[in-house]
Design a protein around this motif. Structure first.
Motif, PDB file in Angstrom:
ATOM      1  N   VAL A 173       0.564  -0.858   0.399  1.00  0.00           N
ATOM      2  CA  VAL A 173      -0.103  -0.108  -0.476  1.00  0.00           C
ATOM      3  C   VAL A 173       0.502   1.617  -0.052  1.00  0.00           C
ATOM      4  CG1 VAL A 173      -1.933   1.077   1.562  1.00  0.00           C
ATOM      5  CG2 VAL A 173      -2.091  -1.252   0.992  1.00  0.00           C
ATOM      6  N   ASN A 174       1.983   1.274   0.647  1.00  0.00           N
ATOM      7  CA  ASN A 174       2.204   2.222   0.668  1.00  0.00           C
ATOM      8  C   ASN A 174       3.112   2.627  -0.241  1.00  0.00           C
ATOM      9  OD1 ASN A 174       1.757   3.531   3.243  1.00  0.00           O
ATOM     10  ND2 ASN A 174       3.175   1.533   4.913  1.00  0.00           N
ATOM     11  N   ARG A 234       6.778  -2.398  -7.574  1.00  0.00           N
ATOM     12  CA  ARG A 234       6.946  -2.927  -5.958  1.00  0.00           C
ATOM     13  C   ARG A 234       5.401  -4.144  -5.737  1.00  0.00           C
ATOM     14  NH1 ARG A 234      10.961  -2.785  -2.259  1.00  0.00           N
ATOM     15  NH2 ARG A 234      11.533  -1.075  -2.810  1.00  0.00           N
ATOM     16  N   PRO A 235       4.411  -3.628  -5.618  1.00  0.00           N
ATOM     17  CA  PRO A 235       2.767  -3.899  -5.840  1.00  0.00           C
ATOM     18  C   PRO A 235       2.948  -5.494  -6.111  1.00  0.00           C
ATOM     19  CG  PRO A 235       2.710  -1.654  -5.762  1.00  0.00           C
ATOM     20  CD  PRO A 235       4.233  -2.255  -5.642  1.00  0.00           C
ATOM     21  N   LEU A 236       3.068  -5.444  -7.681  1.00  0.00           N
ATOM     22  CA  LEU A 236       3.036  -6.515  -8.290  1.00  0.00           C
ATOM     23  C   LEU A 236       3.815  -7.278  -7.950  1.00  0.00           C
ATOM     24  CD1 LEU A 236       3.270  -5.010 -11.826  1.00  0.00           C
ATOM     25  CD2 LEU A 236       1.398  -5.398  -9.942  1.00  0.00           C
ATOM     26  N   ARG A 237       5.566  -7.427  -7.304  1.00  0.00           N
ATOM     27  CA  ARG A 237       6.332  -8.021  -7.131  1.00  0.00           C
ATOM     28  C   ARG A 237       6.206  -8.949  -5.716  1.00  0.00           C
ATOM     29  NH1 ARG A 237       9.785  -4.404  -7.964  1.00  0.00           N
ATOM     30  NH2 ARG A 237      10.927  -4.119  -6.080  1.00  0.00           N
ATOM     31  N   ILE A 238       5.497  -8.101  -4.709  1.00  0.00           N
ATOM     32  CA  ILE A 238       5.627  -8.258  -3.705  1.00  0.00           C
ATOM     33  C   ILE A 238       3.160  -9.605  -3.119  1.00  0.00           C
ATOM     34  CG2 ILE A 238       3.768  -7.787  -1.363  1.00  0.00           C
ATOM     35  CD1 ILE A 238       5.552  -5.428  -1.196  1.00  0.00           C
ATOM     36  N   SER A 239       2.936  -9.157  -4.318  1.00  0.00           N
ATOM     37  CA  SER A 239       1.861  -9.920  -4.216  1.00  0.00           C
ATOM     38  C   SER A 239       1.934 -11.630  -5.200  1.00  0.00           C
ATOM     39  CB  SER A 239       1.363  -9.654  -5.669  1.00  0.00           C
ATOM     40  OG  SER A 239      -0.222 -10.301  -5.761  1.00  0.00           O
ATOM     41  N   ILE A 269      -3.555  -7.059  -0.870  1.00  0.00           N
ATOM     42  CA  ILE A 269      -2.504  -6.944  -1.661  1.00  0.00           C
ATOM     43  C   ILE A 269      -3.063  -7.015  -3.262  1.00  0.00           C
ATOM     44  CG2 ILE A 269      -0.130  -8.015  -3.049  1.00  0.00           C
ATOM     45  CD1 ILE A 269       0.662  -8.940  -0.047  1.00  0.00           C
ATOM     46  N   GLU A 270      -3.528  -7.546  -3.786  1.00  0.00           N
ATOM     47  CA  GLU A 270      -4.598  -8.333  -4.914  1.00  0.00           C
ATOM     48  C   GLU A 270      -5.814  -7.027  -5.764  1.00  0.00           C
ATOM     49  OE1 GLU A 270      -7.281 -11.768  -4.474  1.00  0.00           O
ATOM     50  OE2 GLU A 270      -5.725 -12.825  -5.202  1.00  0.00           O
ATOM     51  N   GLU A 271      -5.906  -6.035  -4.254  1.00  0.00           N
ATOM     52  CA  GLU A 271      -6.783  -4.904  -4.485  1.00  0.00           C
ATOM     53  C   GLU A 271      -5.614  -3.772  -4.970  1.00  0.00           C
ATOM     54  OE1 GLU A 271      -9.003  -4.624  -0.779  1.00  0.00           O
ATOM     55  OE2 GLU A 271      -9.877  -5.923  -0.788  1.00  0.00           O
ATOM     56  N   VAL A 272      -4.625  -3.639  -4.003  1.00  0.00           N
ATOM     57  CA  VAL A 272      -3.826  -2.762  -4.536  1.00  0.00           C
ATOM     58  C   VAL A 272      -3.342  -3.256  -5.549  1.00  0.00           C
ATOM     59  CG1 VAL A 272      -1.790  -1.536  -4.202  1.00  0.00           C
ATOM     60  CG2 VAL A 272      -2.888  -2.548  -2.284  1.00  0.00           C
ATOM     61  N   VAL A 273      -3.014  -3.786  -6.446  1.00  0.00           N
ATOM     62  CA  VAL A 273      -2.261  -4.529  -7.742  1.00  0.00           C
ATOM     63  C   VAL A 273      -3.698  -3.973  -8.770  1.00  0.00           C
ATOM     64  CG1 VAL A 273      -2.001  -6.722  -9.432  1.00  0.00           C
ATOM     65  CG2 VAL A 273      -1.285  -6.382  -6.957  1.00  0.00           C
ATOM     66  N   TYR A 274      -5.185  -4.467  -8.346  1.00  0.00           N
ATOM     67  CA  TYR A 274      -6.621  -4.845  -9.096  1.00  0.00           C
ATOM     68  C   TYR A 274      -6.688  -2.670  -9.517  1.00  0.00           C
ATOM     69  CZ  TYR A 274     -11.159  -4.203 -10.064  1.00  0.00           C
ATOM     70  OH  TYR A 274     -12.480  -3.963 -11.230  1.00  0.00           O
ATOM     71  N   ASP A 275      -6.566  -1.848  -8.560  1.00  0.00           N
ATOM     72  CA  ASP A 275      -6.393  -0.628  -8.041  1.00  0.00           C
ATOM     73  C   ASP A 275      -5.531  -0.464  -9.358  1.00  0.00           C
ATOM     74  OD1 ASP A 275      -7.865   1.985  -7.495  1.00  0.00           O
ATOM     75  OD2 ASP A 275      -5.329   2.401  -7.036  1.00  0.00           O
ATOM     76  N   ILE A 307      -6.481  -1.113 -13.080  1.00  0.00           N
ATOM     77  CA  ILE A 307      -7.649  -0.178 -13.885  1.00  0.00           C
ATOM     78  C   ILE A 307      -7.185   1.702 -13.936  1.00  0.00           C
ATOM     79  CG2 ILE A 307      -9.274  -2.033 -12.509  1.00  0.00           C
ATOM     80  CD1 ILE A 307     -10.089   0.418 -10.486  1.00  0.00           C
ATOM     81  N   ARG A 308      -6.431   1.708 -12.862  1.00  0.00           N
ATOM     82  CA  ARG A 308      -5.680   2.793 -13.865  1.00  0.00           C
ATOM     83  C   ARG A 308      -4.859   3.369 -14.695  1.00  0.00           C
ATOM     84  NH1 ARG A 308      -3.957   4.732  -7.786  1.00  0.00           N
ATOM     85  NH2 ARG A 308      -3.362   6.122  -8.194  1.00  0.00           N
ATOM     86  N   GLY A 309      -3.975   1.663 -15.242  1.00  0.00           N
ATOM     87  CA  GLY A 309      -3.298   2.173 -16.018  1.00  0.00           C
ATOM     88  C   GLY A 309      -1.953   1.406 -15.560  1.00  0.00           C
ATOM     89  N   LEU A 310      -1.508   1.390 -14.253  1.00  0.00           N
ATOM     90  CA  LEU A 310      -0.326   1.742 -13.686  1.00  0.00           C
ATOM     91  C   LEU A 310      -0.184   0.845 -13.838  1.00  0.00           C
ATOM     92  CD1 LEU A 310      -1.003   4.185 -10.332  1.00  0.00           C
ATOM     93  CD2 LEU A 310      -0.328   4.636 -13.429  1.00  0.00           C
TER      94      LEU A 310
END
Length: 227
Positions: free
Chosen positions: A156-157, A166-171, A205-211, A214-217
């Motif tokens: 999240v941070n 990083r969130p993708l790798r953490i996921s 973490i899945e919610e972070v990756v999903y967000d 959808i934002r294209g990031l």
């Protein structure tokens, strides 16, 4: 032996046992303080500027583990080695905490899962029960699960700090961890309850990756990482 003599003997035994437990508690308190100091150092990685400081913070944490090793060496002298599980309740929580901190440091350094043997090496204790003061496998697993919760927070941070890869790798890491734990038939109730928390970490973490998706990031991050 008279009744009075028998109970006097029992009182002597109880007093000696209480003295041992008090000595253990004093050392455990110092371990808990050092564990808090290590956690304070590592918590700074959650700050927006903290990712750039990961190497220095991990180095500082490893320095503090030198103190931990000294304190654990002192703890080993406070009770007969064959009575490890008789007094295990006194240091179980702090040992799980230290396993978590060691696992978190190794993850920050390598983005991989630390093995039990490496945690034991960092703490300068044994892995094999028969060799003395050791890292019980359930304490190791509890430490790994605590780390998973810390990584969900880090994911999240990371977004807040503008680090979208990083969130993708953490996921990916947490999903592999979850798959590994699914292979275990956990009988320990506290450990099983802590594992239940891993499911929420995975979802978070899945919610972070999903967000990010959808934002294209997420695609931008992957493209940037491939360049």
């Amino acid at each position: 032996m008279s009744v009075t003599e028998m109970f006097s003997y029992i009182q002597g035994f109880l007093s000696a046992d209480q003295d041992v437990r008090e000595d253990i508690r004093k050392v455990v308190q110092t371990l808990e303080q050092t564990a808090r100091e290590i956690l304070t150092v590592l918590q700074s990685v959650h700050q927006p500027s903290g990712f750039k400081e990961i190497p220095s913070k991990c180095a500082k944490a490893r320095e503090l583990f030198c103190t931990v090793r000294t304190q654990l060496g002192d703890l080993k002298t406070k009770f007969p080695v064959e009575q490890y599980y008789r007094f295990h309740e006194h240091w179980r929580f702090v040992l799980q905490r230290l396993a978590f901190l060691a696992a978190f440091v190794v993850y920050l350094e390598t983005e991989s899962l630390v093995v039990r043997e490496e945690v034991a090496k960092i703490l300068c204790i044994e892995v094999v029960r028969e060799k003395g003061f050791h890292l019980d496998v359930e304490d190791y697993l509890a430490g790994v699960l605590i780390m998973a919760s810390e990584l969900s927070r880090l994911a999240v941070n990371s977004v807040t700090a503008g680090d979208y890869t990083r969130p993708l790798r953490i996921s990916n890491f947490i999903n592999e961890l979850d798959s590994g734990f699914r292979l275990l038939n956990l009988k320990n109730d506290p450990l099983r309850k802590r594992y239940d928390g891993l499911k929420y970490d995975v979802k978070k973490i899945e919610e972070v990756v999903y967000d990010l998706s959808i934002r294209g990031l997420a695609k931008e991050a992957e493209a940037g990482g491939g360049e």
